[in-house]
Structure formats: C-alpha cells, structure tokens
Design a protein around this motif. Sequence first.
Motif, mmCIF file in Angstrom:
data_model
loop_
_atom_site.group_PDB
_atom_site.id
_atom_site.type_symbol
_atom_site.label_atom_id
_atom_site.label_comp_id
_atom_site.label_asym_id
_atom_site.label_seq_id
_atom_site.Cartn_x
_atom_site.Cartn_y
_atom_site.Cartn_z
ATOM 1 N N UNK A 63 50.715 38.683 35.081
ATOM 2 C CA UNK A 63 51.465 37.762 35.936
ATOM 3 C C UNK A 63 50.627 36.614 36.485
ATOM 4 N N UNK B 150 33.998 28.810 46.421
ATOM 5 C CA UNK B 150 33.059 27.744 46.090
ATOM 6 C C UNK B 150 33.601 26.395 46.573
ATOM 7 N N UNK C 55 32.793 33.385 44.083
ATOM 8 C CA UNK C 55 33.404 32.485 43.098
ATOM 9 C C UNK C 55 34.599 31.761 43.713
ATOM 10 N N UNK D 12 39.005 45.193 36.568
ATOM 11 C CA UNK D 12 38.028 46.174 37.057
ATOM 12 C C UNK D 12 38.727 47.264 37.857
ATOM 13 N N UNK D 13 39.784 46.888 38.575
ATOM 14 C CA UNK D 13 40.533 47.893 39.318
ATOM 15 C C UNK D 13 41.187 48.894 38.364
ATOM 16 N N UNK E 204 40.149 50.807 45.927
ATOM 17 C CA UNK E 204 39.132 51.259 44.989
ATOM 18 C C UNK E 204 37.915 51.866 45.659
ATOM 19 N N UNK F 93 47.966 47.323 37.987
ATOM 20 C CA UNK F 93 47.044 46.241 37.650
ATOM 21 C C UNK F 93 47.319 45.614 36.290
ATOM 22 N N UNK G 197 39.477 34.584 37.705
ATOM 23 C CA UNK G 197 38.855 35.428 38.730
ATOM 24 C C UNK G 197 39.742 36.603 39.086
ATOM 25 N N UNK G 198 41.032 36.304 39.314
ATOM 26 C CA UNK G 198 41.947 37.384 39.678
ATOM 27 C C UNK G 198 42.081 38.374 38.533
ATOM 28 N N UNK H 162 50.250 45.154 34.926
ATOM 29 C CA UNK H 162 51.346 44.219 35.190
ATOM 30 C C UNK H 162 50.816 42.979 35.903
ATOM 31 N N UNK H 163 49.889 43.193 36.860
ATOM 32 C CA UNK H 163 49.370 42.071 37.646
ATOM 33 C C UNK H 163 48.557 41.133 36.774
ATOM 34 N N UNK I 208 31.721 38.825 35.651
ATOM 35 C CA UNK I 208 31.949 37.988 36.827
ATOM 36 C C UNK I 208 30.721 37.135 37.128
ATOM 37 N N UNK J 220 31.097 34.208 34.992
ATOM 38 C CA UNK J 220 32.089 33.311 35.580
ATOM 39 C C UNK J 220 31.478 32.497 36.724
ATOM 40 N N UNK J 221 30.558 33.119 37.454
ATOM 41 C CA UNK J 221 29.924 32.425 38.579
ATOM 42 C C UNK J 221 29.023 31.299 38.086
ATOM 43 N N UNK K 118 33.017 38.119 43.510
ATOM 44 C CA UNK K 118 34.331 37.481 43.338
ATOM 45 C C UNK K 118 34.666 36.596 44.533
ATOM 46 N N UNK L 10 32.046 44.669 33.868
ATOM 47 C CA UNK L 10 32.855 43.728 34.639
ATOM 48 C C UNK L 10 31.977 42.872 35.556
ATOM 49 N N UNK M 41 48.811 43.313 45.039
ATOM 50 C CA UNK M 41 48.302 42.374 44.042
ATOM 51 C C UNK M 41 49.423 41.814 43.175
ATOM 52 N N UNK M 42 50.632 42.389 43.246
ATOM 53 C CA UNK M 42 51.754 41.821 42.496
ATOM 54 C C UNK M 42 52.368 40.644 43.234
ATOM 55 N N UNK N 101 43.733 35.170 47.244
ATOM 56 C CA UNK N 101 42.883 36.123 46.514
ATOM 57 C C UNK N 101 42.016 36.924 47.467
ATOM 58 N N UNK O 76 39.813 39.199 36.338
ATOM 59 C CA UNK O 76 38.646 40.087 36.312
ATOM 60 C C UNK O 76 38.787 41.162 37.388
ATOM 61 N N UNK O 77 39.252 40.757 38.582
ATOM 62 C CA UNK O 77 39.391 41.732 39.674
ATOM 63 C C UNK O 77 40.382 42.821 39.303
ATOM 64 N N UNK O 78 41.543 42.428 38.730
ATOM 65 C CA UNK O 78 42.547 43.441 38.390
ATOM 66 C C UNK O 78 42.057 44.339 37.256
#
Lengths: 147, 92, 91
Positions: free
Chosen positions: B33, C89, C86, B45-46, C43, B27, B38-39, B29-30, B86, B89-90, C83, B82, C25-26, C32, B41-43
């Motif tokens: 990249x 939307x 978001x 939290x992971x 997870x 994550x 949004x992405x 690394x992700x 988010x 962000x919403x 997520x 997290x 995810x890479x 998404x 935040x997801x990574x």
Amino acid sequence: MANFTRLTLVLLFRITCWCLVTSSIETTNLLTGLVVCLLIPFGDFRRLKMRALIPEILLILRLPYDMIKECFELMLINDPIDNFTEEKVNIRATSGSKFAEFFDLFRITFTPMSLVTRRENSDVWRVHLVASASDVETKVKSKESDK
Amino acid sequence: MINSAIARLDSYQYIVIYVMLLISLVPVLAVSRTNSTTERIAYASSFGNKLAFIIISFGIFRGDWMIGCIGAFILIVGDAGMLILSLLEMRI
Amino acid sequence: MTITFVSYAILSLGLYFWIWGTLPILNKEHSIFYKLHTLTVADSVGSLLIVVALFLLAPQYWPLLLVTAISLSLWNTIFSYILGNISDRPS
C-alpha cells in the motif's frame, strides 16, 4: 597493569558470548572458543573506560519498567502528532567514550515513546516524541489566555 | 529419536501460532500500500521479525531445539540484512 | 500449573502488543515516526514479552532465548534509529 585488566575483560566478554551461542561449557568447547577469541582482532582496547561504562550498564536495568509504562502511555494517545525536542547527551558520553555514547542512544531509542533521530551537535540529541493533538491545543489556548 | 508425545501441540498453542500468522500478514499488506522505500524497509523487517518469532515459538512448543535454533538464525541474519539495506538507503 | 497460566497470560499480552503495534501501519494518515514508535511497541516490547513467556514455559532453552532477546533488542533499536535518521533528513 590497567591494559592487562582491559584485555582480560574483553576476552571474558568474548568467551561469555561464545558459550552463550554454543550453549555448552565443556573443556574442548572452551578451548576452541579461546582460540577463536584470540584470532578476532582486538581493536583499540586501550581506550576502554570502565569508569564510564559501569553506570551506563546499571542504568539499563530499569529499562523494562520504563518500556511497559511508555507502551501504555503510547496506547492512550488517540490523535498523535509529531513533537521534536532536544535532549542533553549524558555527561559520561561526552567525555569521549564510544560505548557510553552508544548506551545513551540505546536507552533513549529502546523505549517506545522516544526516538533519537539525529545528533544536533556534540552535546544535544534531537529526539522525536509523540504528543496528543488535543493536549497541545489546550496548552496553546492556555498560553494565549495567559497573555 | 523423536518421541511422538512431544511432537503434538495443544489446542491453545495452535491458536497462538495461527494468531501470529494472521498478524504477520498485515505488514505484507502494508508493503503493497505504500510507495516510500523507507517505510517499505521498516515493514519488511517487521515481517521478518514476526516470522522468526513464529518459528521460535513453534520450536519451543514442540520441544525441538533445532527448530528454535533456525528461528534465532533467521532473526539475527534477516535483521542484519535489513540493517545493511537501510544503511545503503542512508548513503544515497 | 500456575507458571503455565502466568506464561500464557504474558504471551497473550505480547500478542496484544503485536496486534496493537502492527495495525496502525495500514493507516495512511499517520506519519512515519508514529509508525516507527508503534513498530517498536510490537517488535521490541511484544517480542520480548513473548520471549519471557517462552522462558517460563521451557526454562531449559535459556541460552537460545537469551541470545534471541539480546540480538532482538540491539537490532531493532539501531534499525529504528537509522530509519528515523533517514526520514528526518533536512531537504
């Protein structure tokens, strides 16, 4: 009387949470927990509908099986594309119980294959599913050949 | 008093911990990249989730309640943070 | 002895779910939403399997592991819903 039962249920739930977090059931700990539970504001517990809640909680019990099954289904898809569908909101959730609504959302979103993205209107969820691109193509072709 | 016999880990427990650490680097690394918030935040939290699980499993392999407690703490508090990020962000 | 073996088998299944769910995810070609699905696999499901394995390994820690499992499933579910909301939307 009904309100008293609801109050007792809310208190029991809070004390169970307290005992879980502190992981002990000694008398002093229970008394402290009771004080803390009474200090937290109760909100509108009068609108708690146990009739709508119990089937929802029972439906959660079959989640582990669904979870593992949908994981392997998701792993078998090699070429994923987005697929939006609409799903009916459970009839118990539409009757106005906030908790039943939450449990309905929880059950759909918790499994890896489906994800609720929005509430379209009062009785339809917008659900995202993963579909295999090759499957969709064959379906389209078979429909065309039917015509 | 800590017994030194409890504190030693078996070799396969070391392997589990190191595999978890290697997976949790993905994550990071992700995050580097992508540009979408949004992405990211997801990574993030992971990543937090995986790190908390490394700590919990290390605590339980070691037989130490306190380390496991810290892991559960990190899991709950980190995910709550997290979630609030988010939600922000919403709203935007 | 058998319980130890079973718990390590479940632990390796959970680790496999972690690896499978984290590697996509890479990839920049996936949307998404697909990444959110695979992150759910990693997870939620993988971590819950690890919790079950740890419970079989050390049953005396059950309050800690139960709190972990409940908070994990609640947070991750609400998180992926927000997520998804978001990203979906209408713009």
